[in-house]
Design a protein around this motif. Structure first.
Motif, short mmCIF file in Angstrom:
data_model
loop_
_atom_site.label_atom_id
_atom_site.label_comp_id
_atom_site.label_asym_id
_atom_site.label_seq_id
_atom_site.Cartn_x
_atom_site.Cartn_y
_atom_site.Cartn_z
N GLY A 125 -28.98 86.55 -13.75
CA GLY A 125 -28.03 86.47 -12.84
C GLY A 125 -28.30 85.44 -11.66
N LYS A 126 -27.34 85.00 -10.87
CA LYS A 126 -27.64 84.21 -9.69
C LYS A 126 -28.60 84.58 -8.72
N TYR A 127 -28.80 85.77 -8.55
CA TYR A 127 -29.75 86.19 -7.54
C TYR A 127 -31.16 86.25 -8.18
N GLY A 128 -31.21 86.83 -9.38
CA GLY A 128 -32.50 86.49 -10.03
C GLY A 128 -33.20 85.23 -10.25
N ASN A 168 -31.46 91.53 -9.31
CA ASN A 168 -30.07 90.75 -9.49
C ASN A 168 -28.96 91.97 -9.42
N GLN A 228 -26.33 92.44 -6.12
CA GLN A 228 -25.14 92.61 -6.50
C GLN A 228 -24.31 93.91 -5.88
#
Length: 127
Positions: free
Chosen positions: A38-41, A73, A77
């Motif tokens: 994902g985005k944060y990972g 991630n 989230q």
């Protein structure tokens, strides 16, 4: 000259080896991870690459990188959702506001999202 075995097992370290050419190479398998990072990972992976390359190498060599990033991630989230809900309650952003003044509701929700994401980036991604 004796024929070398194609596969051997070393009881000392618990690893299986396969003969490739003149060398025994360990049969290593990475853990299977099917969750997306994902985005944060991805953001944290970039941060590790630029700021903590030794930590990144350790995660790669131990086969833990993908699981670590997927966990991070998911946690980021979940934390983002929690912070947003808390800020909505604290600031009176309700379904009633959404029904009566949609643009105001959107403006406030975007503001809350941006602040919550800044908290996540500070707490989890760039630390």
């Amino acid at each position: 000259m004796s024929e070398l075995k194609k596969h051997i097992y070393d009881e000392k370290n618990g690893l299986h080896y396969t003969l490739i050419g003149d060398y025994y190479i360990p049969d290593l398998k990475l853990p299977e991870e099917h969750r997306p990072i994902g985005k944060y990972g991805r953001m944290h992976w970039k941060y590790l690459r630029e700021v903590h390359p030794s930590r990144l190498n350790t995660l790669i060599l131990t086969g833990e990188l993908w699981t670590y990033l997927a966990d991070l991630n998911e946690q980021a989230q979940e934390r983002l959702d929690t912070i947003m809900e808390q800020l909505k309650v604290a600031e009176g952003v309700t379904e009633e506001l959404k029904r009566t003044c949609q643009m105001e509701w959107v403006k406030r929700c975007n503001n809350i999202y941006n602040r919550a994401e800044e908290i996540i980036l500070y707490e989890a991604i760039y630390s």
